[in-house]
Design an enzyme around this catalytic site. Structure first.
Site, mmCIF file in Angstrom:
data_model
loop_
_atom_site.group_PDB
_atom_site.id
_atom_site.type_symbol
_atom_site.label_atom_id
_atom_site.label_comp_id
_atom_site.label_asym_id
_atom_site.label_seq_id
_atom_site.Cartn_x
_atom_site.Cartn_y
_atom_site.Cartn_z
ATOM 1 N N ASP A 9 41.976 35.723 41.874
ATOM 2 C CA ASP A 9 41.088 36.126 40.761
ATOM 3 C C ASP A 9 41.798 36.582 39.478
ATOM 4 O OD1 ASP A 9 39.348 35.648 42.832
ATOM 5 O OD2 ASP A 9 38.301 37.568 42.729
ATOM 6 N N LYS A 108 34.525 31.187 44.937
ATOM 7 C CA LYS A 108 33.807 32.086 45.846
ATOM 8 C C LYS A 108 32.769 32.872 45.064
ATOM 9 C CE LYS A 108 37.197 35.771 45.322
ATOM 10 N NZ LYS A 108 36.350 36.797 44.708
ATOM 11 N N CYS A 152 39.192 42.283 45.890
ATOM 12 C CA CYS A 152 39.379 40.904 46.351
ATOM 13 C C CYS A 152 40.724 40.666 47.011
ATOM 14 C CB CYS A 152 39.110 39.938 45.205
ATOM 15 S SG CYS A 152 37.357 39.958 44.781
HETATM 16 C C1 VGL Z 1 36.277 41.578 42.221
HETATM 17 C C2 VGL Z 1 34.704 43.178 41.817
HETATM 18 C C3 VGL Z 1 33.714 42.231 41.766
HETATM 19 C C4 VGL Z 1 37.721 41.255 42.436
HETATM 20 C C5 VGL Z 1 35.298 40.613 42.193
HETATM 21 O O1 VGL Z 1 38.155 40.121 42.117
HETATM 22 O O2 VGL Z 1 38.465 42.138 42.928
HETATM 23 N N1 VGL Z 1 35.974 42.858 42.040
HETATM 24 N N2 VGL Z 1 34.018 40.946 41.958
#
Ligand code: VGL
Ligand code: ZN
Length: 206
Positions: A9, A108, A152
């Site tokens: 991410d 995802k 994540c």
């Molecule tokens: C994430 C919060 C919401 C992350 C993803 O990538 O850690 N955190 N969605």
């Protein structure tokens, strides 16, 4: 041993200036880029996950009516309400432009009703395409870095361990949200207790 680099991410919305910016997130990009170069030299795959939400995703405070950063419930599971982030097709959902190119991208979080911190499975257990890809490439060892340490990255690492992968987490290649100041430290401890090796990028010999 077949190794892969898994970058979690590293998208504009999680980087400084993004809607869910993680403090000091830009520091990890040069660390990860060096690893990308080293993996590519060995012809080992470089994989990135992307949080990839529809604009009506129920983890968004704006959709569910909760307060950003507060804990609620989504389909019977605890859920933190987030600002809108990583909406499919937006600039915020793109990988950060300073990140070097990757070989594969795994999406995802596309189901509007279910959150998915892990790159492997959503909160309700639906699989992404990650495990199939790793099997096809006969990968048994994962080097994991990215955002965010306490969400994540942590859930991806824990799923990788329970699926039987050897996991090395690159500490200086991760940054956390830290809704509570010690969250990242707790996440590293939990990953280590479950069997991950936590290393600085300078200690990685490949
Ligand atoms: C994430 C919060 C919401 C992350 C993803 O990538 O850690 N955190 N969605
Ligand atoms: Zn998300």
């Amino acid at each position: 041993m077949n190794k892969a680099l898994l970058i979690v991410d590293v998208q504009n919305d999680f980087c400084e200036g993004g809607s869910l910016e993680v403090k000091n997130s830009l520091n990890i990009i040069p660390v990860i880029n060096k690893l990308i170069d080293r993996f590519k030299k060995q012809s080992w795959p470089v994989i990135a996950t992307k949080d990839w939400h529809p604009s009506n995703h129920r983890s968004f405070a704006s959709v569910s009516g909760g307060k950003v950063g507060e804990l609620g419930e989504l389909n019977g599971l605890p859920q933190i309400w987030w600002p809108d982030h990583c909406v499919q097709g937006t600039k915020g959902a793109k990988l950060h432009p300073d990140l070097k190119s990757v070989d594969f991208v795994i999406h995802k979080g596309s189901n509007p009703e279910v959150d998915s911190y892990s790159g492997f499975f959503s909160a309700s257990g639906e699989a992404t395409t990650l495990e199939g890809l790793l099997k096809k490439q006969k990968i048994d060892t994962l080097y994991i870095a990215g955002l965010a340490t306490d969400y994540c990255v942590k859930f991806t690492v824990l799923d990788a361990l329970s699926l039987g992968y050897k996991v090395i987490v690159i500490k200086d290649g991760c940054q956390g949200v830290n809704l509570n100041p010690e969250d990242s430290q707790l996440a590293f401890s939990e990953m280590m207790e479950k069997g991950a090796i936590i290393l600085s990028s300078t200690k990685i010999e490949i």
